[in-house]
Design an enzyme around this catalytic site. Structure first.
Site, PDB file in Angstrom:
ATOM      1  N   ASP A 210     -27.199  29.149 -19.120  1.00 48.14           N
ATOM      2  CA  ASP A 210     -28.330  28.432 -18.538  1.00 48.14           C
ATOM      3  C   ASP A 210     -29.451  28.348 -19.590  1.00 48.14           C
ATOM      4  O   ASP A 210     -29.816  29.377 -20.178  1.00 48.14           O
ATOM      5  CB  ASP A 210     -28.791  29.232 -17.305  1.00 48.14           C
ATOM      6  N   HIS A 211     -29.977  27.158 -19.832  1.00 50.41           N
ATOM      7  CA  HIS A 211     -31.079  26.959 -20.788  1.00 50.41           C
ATOM      8  C   HIS A 211     -30.814  27.518 -22.183  1.00 50.41           C
ATOM      9  O   HIS A 211     -31.635  28.278 -22.721  1.00 50.41           O
ATOM     10  CB  HIS A 211     -32.391  27.557 -20.256  1.00 50.41           C
TER      11      HIS A 211
ATOM     12  N   HIS B  62     -39.311  25.874 -11.618  1.00 50.51           N
ATOM     13  CA  HIS B  62     -38.768  27.232 -11.675  1.00 50.51           C
ATOM     14  C   HIS B  62     -39.691  28.193 -10.919  1.00 50.51           C
ATOM     15  O   HIS B  62     -40.871  27.914 -10.736  1.00 50.51           O
ATOM     16  CB  HIS B  62     -38.657  27.697 -13.127  1.00 50.51           C
ATOM     17  N   GLY B  63     -39.145  29.333 -10.514  1.00 44.72           N
ATOM     18  CA  GLY B  63     -39.955  30.372  -9.868  1.00 44.72           C
ATOM     19  C   GLY B  63     -40.272  30.028  -8.425  1.00 44.72           C
ATOM     20  O   GLY B  63     -39.549  29.275  -7.776  1.00 44.72           O
TER      21      GLY B  63
ATOM     22  N   HIS C 128     -32.562  22.186 -10.968  1.00 47.07           N
ATOM     23  CA  HIS C 128     -33.002  23.564 -11.230  1.00 47.07           C
ATOM     24  C   HIS C 128     -34.100  23.901 -10.232  1.00 47.07           C
ATOM     25  O   HIS C 128     -34.658  23.012  -9.592  1.00 47.07           O
ATOM     26  CB  HIS C 128     -33.552  23.683 -12.655  1.00 47.07           C
ATOM     27  N   GLY C 129     -34.446  25.196 -10.129  1.00 48.13           N
ATOM     28  CA  GLY C 129     -35.545  25.589  -9.242  1.00 48.13           C
ATOM     29  C   GLY C 129     -35.188  25.425  -7.777  1.00 48.13           C
ATOM     30  O   GLY C 129     -36.015  24.984  -6.974  1.00 48.13           O
TER      31      GLY C 129
ATOM     32  N   ASN D  98     -29.452  25.256  -8.936  1.00 48.28           N
ATOM     33  CA  ASN D  98     -29.652  26.582  -9.520  1.00 48.28           C
ATOM     34  C   ASN D  98     -30.534  27.460  -8.637  1.00 48.28           C
ATOM     35  O   ASN D  98     -31.588  27.015  -8.166  1.00 48.28           O
ATOM     36  CB  ASN D  98     -30.352  26.451 -10.876  1.00 48.28           C
TER      37      ASN D  98
HETATM   38 ZN    ZN Z   1     -33.700  26.103 -15.078  1.00 40.23          ZN
END
Ligand code: ZN
Length: 283
Positions: free
Chosen positions: A82-83, A179-180, A207-208, A229
């Protein structure tokens, strides 16, 4: 365990209108919990490590644990970076046995992102490994909380160019996801997503996933999002339950029991994510 590429998992999801959840891991209990929940739910899953998580031990260690833990279970999974921050990260993870890698060049000018992704694709294609690219900024912060220099939503035409000029198998986009933890309820930009999926005919990655309301998530999945994700929500459940267990058992010195308390709470979340992605009974 059937260890496969992420491309195989996403193609089935893309064709059949569900998404495969991707869960971030950094230790044994994370991996155990995800595999146990996946087996229970008969759901294919993606076990992924951010480059920092992959180097917390090593890519080889992550792969060995997944294989050893998966051996006695009926599960279908891919192991994904990932990333990946640099070409070298993707090479190290491919050498370590990952079946899929992400290269994140979203902070670079488009031409540079494309050039670097082409290099990653050339290397990964030669050994049958899946590649995820990214265009657009997923929130104001990176996966690890750093403030991003360049903040922009995915431009559909740029997304098309990136997909056309590389051989990526799936594309992570920025459509209001972050994210987060969200400070206010997120509102995904479905108009933008629709313009992207009109032009880009490969699975889209979101994502996120933590905190995106179920109705929005499932609407996005219906439009071509095939991978979601989840990271923060798992870690929070794990840590919170571990704290609470230790508070109630202050003299506990069985590390296994302490870690297990975190793992069990995390498994609940994994099951929820599988259901939100409509991924139950897909294997
Ligand atoms: Zn991500």
């Amino acid at each position: 365990m059937e260890l496969c590429t992420m491309k195989e998992l996403l193609q089935d999801a893309y064709r059949n209108g569900y998404a495969v959840p991707a869960f971030n891991v950094c230790n044994l209990e994370n991996i155990q919990g995800i595999l146990e929940a996946a087996e229970e739910c008969r759901a294919p899953v993606i076990i992924q490590a951010h480059w920092l998580e992959a180097y917390y031990s090593s890519p080889e260690t992550v792969v060995s644990i997944v294989k050893a833990e998966g051996e006695r279970r009926r599960v279908r999974a891919a192991i994904h970076l990932d990333h990946g921050a640099a070409y070298e990260d993707t090479v190290k993870c491919v050498r370590g046995g990952f079946t899929s890698v992400m290269y994140d060049g979203s902070q670079l000018p488009l031409e540079e992102n494309i050039a670097n992704l082409r290099k990653v694709c050339e290397m990964a294609r030669a050994v049958g490994v899946t590649v995820e690219g990214e265009i657009g900024t997923i929130g104001q912060n990176s996966e690890i909380g750093d403030v991003l220099e360049r903040v922009y939503m995915t431009d559909p035409m740029e997304a098309k160019r990136l997909a056309d000029e590389t051989q990526i198998d799936c594309l992570a986009v920025a459509i209001g996801n972050a994210h987060g933890f969200y400070t206010s309820a997120p509102q995904l930009d479905f108009k933008r997503l629709s313009a992207i999926t009109e032009l880009v005919k490969i699975p889209i990655v979101l994502h996120g996933g933590t905190g995106i309301p179920c109705d929005q998530l499932q609407k996005a999945i219906g439009m071509g999002v095939s991978k979601v994700n989840f990271s923060s929500v798992l870690r929070k459940a794990f840590i919170k339950n571990m704290y609470s267990y230790m508070e109630h058992n202050p003299d506990e010195i069985s590390l296994m029991d302490i870690m297990n308390s975190g793992k069990e709470a995390m498994k609940e979340i994994v099951r929820d994510c599988i259901d939100m992605c409509m991924c139950r009974d897909r294997y």
